[in-house]
Design a protein around this motif. Structure first.
Motif, PDB file in Angstrom:
ATOM      1  N   ARG A   1       0.842  -1.208   0.000  1.00  0.00           N
ATOM      2  CA  ARG A   1       0.000   0.000   0.000  1.00  0.00           C
ATOM      3  C   ARG A   1       0.867   1.244   0.000  1.00  0.00           C
ATOM      4  N   ILE A   2       1.877   1.267   0.865  1.00  0.00           N
ATOM      5  CA  ILE A   2       2.774   2.431   0.968  1.00  0.00           C
ATOM      6  C   ILE A   2       3.493   2.653  -0.358  1.00  0.00           C
ATOM      7  N   LEU A   3       4.060   1.589  -0.938  1.00  0.00           N
ATOM      8  CA  LEU A   3       4.784   1.737  -2.202  1.00  0.00           C
ATOM      9  C   LEU A   3       3.856   2.189  -3.326  1.00  0.00           C
ATOM     10  N   THR A   4       2.637   1.679  -3.336  1.00  0.00           N
ATOM     11  CA  THR A   4       1.667   2.087  -4.359  1.00  0.00           C
ATOM     12  C   THR A   4       1.325   3.567  -4.218  1.00  0.00           C
TER      13      THR A   4
ATOM     14  N   ALA B   1      -3.300   7.773   4.688  1.00  0.00           N
ATOM     15  CA  ALA B   1      -3.700   7.190   3.407  1.00  0.00           C
ATOM     16  C   ALA B   1      -3.711   5.668   3.449  1.00  0.00           C
ATOM     17  N   SER B   2      -2.837   5.075   4.259  1.00  0.00           N
ATOM     18  CA  SER B   2      -2.781   3.614   4.314  1.00  0.00           C
ATOM     19  C   SER B   2      -3.567   3.045   5.490  1.00  0.00           C
ATOM     20  N   ARG B   3      -4.218   3.935   6.244  1.00  0.00           N
ATOM     21  CA  ARG B   3      -5.035   3.545   7.385  1.00  0.00           C
ATOM     22  C   ARG B   3      -4.230   2.761   8.417  1.00  0.00           C
ATOM     23  N   ALA B   4      -3.065   3.307   8.736  1.00  0.00           N
ATOM     24  CA  ALA B   4      -2.182   2.699   9.727  1.00  0.00           C
ATOM     25  C   ALA B   4      -1.765   3.776  10.726  1.00  0.00           C
ATOM     26  N   THR B   5      -1.183   3.347  11.826  1.00  0.00           N
ATOM     27  CA  THR B   5      -0.711   4.326  12.807  1.00  0.00           C
ATOM     28  C   THR B   5       0.600   4.936  12.330  1.00  0.00           C
TER      29      THR B   5
ATOM     30  N   LEU C   1       7.702   0.596   9.547  1.00  0.00           N
ATOM     31  CA  LEU C   1       7.686  -0.027   8.221  1.00  0.00           C
ATOM     32  C   LEU C   1       8.608   0.726   7.261  1.00  0.00           C
ATOM     33  N   LEU C   2       8.583   2.051   7.315  1.00  0.00           N
ATOM     34  CA  LEU C   2       9.459   2.843   6.449  1.00  0.00           C
ATOM     35  C   LEU C   2      10.925   2.577   6.749  1.00  0.00           C
ATOM     36  N   GLY C   3      11.250   2.341   8.010  1.00  0.00           N
ATOM     37  CA  GLY C   3      12.622   1.979   8.360  1.00  0.00           C
ATOM     38  C   GLY C   3      13.032   0.686   7.667  1.00  0.00           C
ATOM     39  N   ASP C   4      12.129  -0.301   7.684  1.00  0.00           N
ATOM     40  CA  ASP C   4      12.401  -1.572   7.003  1.00  0.00           C
ATOM     41  C   ASP C   4      12.541  -1.362   5.503  1.00  0.00           C
ATOM     42  N   LEU C   5      11.631  -0.566   4.935  1.00  0.00           N
ATOM     43  CA  LEU C   5      11.665  -0.317   3.486  1.00  0.00           C
ATOM     44  C   LEU C   5      12.915   0.453   3.092  1.00  0.00           C
ATOM     45  N   GLU C   6      13.336   1.387   3.944  1.00  0.00           N
ATOM     46  CA  GLU C   6      14.542   2.160   3.652  1.00  0.00           C
ATOM     47  C   GLU C   6      15.780   1.256   3.709  1.00  0.00           C
ATOM     48  N   ARG C   7      15.856   0.397   4.733  1.00  0.00           N
ATOM     49  CA  ARG C   7      16.994  -0.529   4.840  1.00  0.00           C
ATOM     50  C   ARG C   7      17.049  -1.478   3.642  1.00  0.00           C
ATOM     51  N   ALA C   8      15.881  -1.815   3.090  1.00  0.00           N
ATOM     52  CA  ALA C   8      15.814  -2.695   1.914  1.00  0.00           C
ATOM     53  C   ALA C   8      16.076  -1.928   0.615  1.00  0.00           C
TER      54      ALA C   8
END
Length: 147
Positions: free
Chosen positions: A35-38, A54-58, A65-72
């Motif tokens: 959802r975030i990437l989209t 927008a993603s209906r998350a806290t 999650l962004l930390g994980d996505l950034e590390r990846a």
């Protein structure tokens, strides 16, 4: 089916197909990641709070999650030029490639379920997709609030 049941049926079916595709494709990445990437693919440069809404998350959950996505290597985070206390997030080329791969694996996974459709059924699905796309465009302000 009654008119008032059609939209909820479409939404529930779409959720079910997404779950089935994730399970059958053995994709264990959280749905929130996609959802975030989209969102970032369509609207680059979003703030963390906007992404959370927008993603209906806290916001703390999105931050993790962004930390994980950034590390990846799938997103980058930079200070907001207008407000140095805020962070702006962008999808990277690797993030866009991962998103494209995810979509392709879902298409391939779900294709056998639709193999028996005839030309009329495909035309109906094509038209339904056009209608759904036209009615699923979100209009947001720069703070992420719906207009």
């Amino acid at each position: 089916m009654q008119r008032d049941e059609i939209i909820s049926s479409i939404v529930m079916s779409a959720h079910a197909l997404a779950r089935i595709a994730a399970q059958e494709a053995r994709n264990d990445a959280p749905a929130a990641q996609w959802r975030i990437l989209t969102i970032l693919e369509k609207e680059p440069g979003r703030r963390v709070g906007e992404l959370a809404r927008a993603s209906r998350a806290t916001q703390p959950g999105v931050t993790r999650l962004l930390g994980d996505l950034e590390r990846a290597g799938l997103v980058t985070r930079t200070p907001d030029e207008r407000d140095s206390r805020a962070t702006v997030v962008h999808i990277t080329p690797d993030g866009a490639a991962a998103l494209a791969h995810w979509r392709e694996s879902f298409r391939e996974t779900l294709a056998p379920r639709f193999a028996g459709l005839d030309a009329d059924d495909w035309a109906a699905l094509d038209r339904a997709a056009e209608i759904l796309t036209a009615h699923s465009i979100e209009s947001t302000t720069t703070t992420g609030e719906h207009e």
